[in-house]
Structures are given as C-alpha cells and as structure tokens.
Design a protein around this motif. Structure first.
Motif, PDB file in Angstrom:
ATOM      1  N   ILE A   1      -8.029  -0.007  -9.165  1.00  0.00           N
ATOM      2  CA  ILE A   1      -7.171  -0.134  -8.119  1.00  0.00           C
ATOM      3  C   ILE A   1      -7.953   0.243  -6.807  1.00  0.00           C
ATOM      4  O   ILE A   1      -9.063   0.368  -6.803  1.00  0.00           O
ATOM      5  CB  ILE A   1      -5.862   1.061  -8.048  1.00  0.00           C
ATOM      6  N   ARG A   2      -7.389  -0.028  -5.805  1.00  0.00           N
ATOM      7  CA  ARG A   2      -8.040   0.072  -4.395  1.00  0.00           C
ATOM      8  C   ARG A   2      -7.292   1.567  -3.812  1.00  0.00           C
ATOM      9  O   ARG A   2      -6.211   1.714  -3.953  1.00  0.00           O
ATOM     10  CB  ARG A   2      -7.979  -0.836  -3.336  1.00  0.00           C
ATOM     11  N   GLY A   3      -8.187   2.279  -2.867  1.00  0.00           N
ATOM     12  CA  GLY A   3      -7.699   3.427  -2.037  1.00  0.00           C
ATOM     13  C   GLY A   3      -8.517   3.747  -0.963  1.00  0.00           C
ATOM     14  O   GLY A   3      -9.728   3.379  -1.055  1.00  0.00           O
TER      15      GLY A   3
ATOM     16  N   LEU B   1      -5.511   8.436  -9.950  1.00  0.00           N
ATOM     17  CA  LEU B   1      -5.628   7.346  -9.196  1.00  0.00           C
ATOM     18  C   LEU B   1      -7.041   7.202  -8.684  1.00  0.00           C
ATOM     19  O   LEU B   1      -7.571   5.975  -8.664  1.00  0.00           O
ATOM     20  CB  LEU B   1      -4.661   7.429  -8.125  1.00  0.00           C
TER      21      LEU B   1
ATOM     22  N   TRP C   1      -2.735   3.747  -1.709  1.00  0.00           N
ATOM     23  CA  TRP C   1      -3.417   2.985  -2.910  1.00  0.00           C
ATOM     24  C   TRP C   1      -2.698   1.601  -2.838  1.00  0.00           C
ATOM     25  O   TRP C   1      -1.643   1.353  -2.565  1.00  0.00           O
ATOM     26  CB  TRP C   1      -2.789   3.839  -4.232  1.00  0.00           C
TER      27      TRP C   1
ATOM     28  N   THR D   1       0.338   8.563  -2.465  1.00  0.00           N
ATOM     29  CA  THR D   1       0.269   9.139  -3.861  1.00  0.00           C
ATOM     30  C   THR D   1       1.686   9.345  -4.127  1.00  0.00           C
ATOM     31  O   THR D   1       2.383   9.113  -5.216  1.00  0.00           O
ATOM     32  CB  THR D   1      -0.613  10.471  -3.868  1.00  0.00           C
TER      33      THR D   1
ATOM     34  N   TRP E   1      -3.846   9.714   0.938  1.00  0.00           N
ATOM     35  CA  TRP E   1      -4.397   8.470   0.464  1.00  0.00           C
ATOM     36  C   TRP E   1      -3.548   7.317   0.291  1.00  0.00           C
ATOM     37  O   TRP E   1      -2.302   7.605  -0.005  1.00  0.00           O
ATOM     38  CB  TRP E   1      -5.129   8.517  -0.817  1.00  0.00           C
TER      39      TRP E   1
ATOM     40  N   ARG F   1       0.734  -1.375  -0.011  1.00  0.00           N
ATOM     41  CA  ARG F   1      -0.106  -0.096   0.034  1.00  0.00           C
ATOM     42  C   ARG F   1       0.908   1.274   0.070  1.00  0.00           C
ATOM     43  O   ARG F   1       1.915   1.340   0.995  1.00  0.00           O
ATOM     44  CB  ARG F   1      -1.058   0.147   1.223  1.00  0.00           C
TER      45      ARG F   1
ATOM     46  N   ARG G   1      -9.727   4.123  -9.087  1.00  0.00           N
ATOM     47  CA  ARG G   1     -10.413   3.527  -7.834  1.00  0.00           C
ATOM     48  C   ARG G   1     -11.983   3.563  -8.252  1.00  0.00           C
ATOM     49  O   ARG G   1     -12.538   2.729  -8.209  1.00  0.00           O
ATOM     50  CB  ARG G   1     -10.072   4.308  -6.749  1.00  0.00           C
TER      51      ARG G   1
END
Length: 73
Positions: free
Chosen positions: A55-57, A46, A68, A23, A66, A20, A50
C-alpha cells in the motif's frame, strides 16, 4: 508476507475504493464492512505493508496523521 498481512491486504482492496484514508477511517471501514479489528495496532500493520510496497502512505498535516491508499491495479 506474514499471513495476517495477506488477510488485511485483501480486505483493504475493497476498503480504499480509490480513496486516500486516514488510519482512523481505515479502521472504521474495516469494522463496518467486515467486523474486522486488527489484532495489533493498525497503524503498525499499515506501516509494515507500506514498507513491503503493498500500500502507499504519506503524512498529511491538514488531517493530522497519515493518509493511506492503494494504487489502481
């Protein structure tokens, strides 16, 4: 998906390496590994990725921004 997001998505697969990242860390790794700088604001790209489910965030108060990541495929 817009073409620039396809390119960024393929680069991110190797950048995250199961971690993880903030940014700033994503930006640093993209530039270090590929010499790639996002043509617009990376955070916006990003966030769009998402929303598209690529992608996840989530916000992280400890790191002040954040985080990511990509789920393992």
């Amino acid at each position: 998906m817009p073409e620039r997001h396809e390119v960024l998505h393929s680069l991110l697969k190797t950048v995250f390496e199961g971690e993880r990242l903030t940014t700033a860390e994503v930006e640093e790794r993209l530039e270090h590994h590929y010499g790639y700088r996002c043509p617009d604001d990376l955070a916006k790209s990003l966030a769009m990725m998402r929303r598209l489910g690529l992608i996840r965030g989530e916000p992280d108060r400890e790191r002040g921004g954040w985080l990511w990541w990509m789920d393992e495929e």
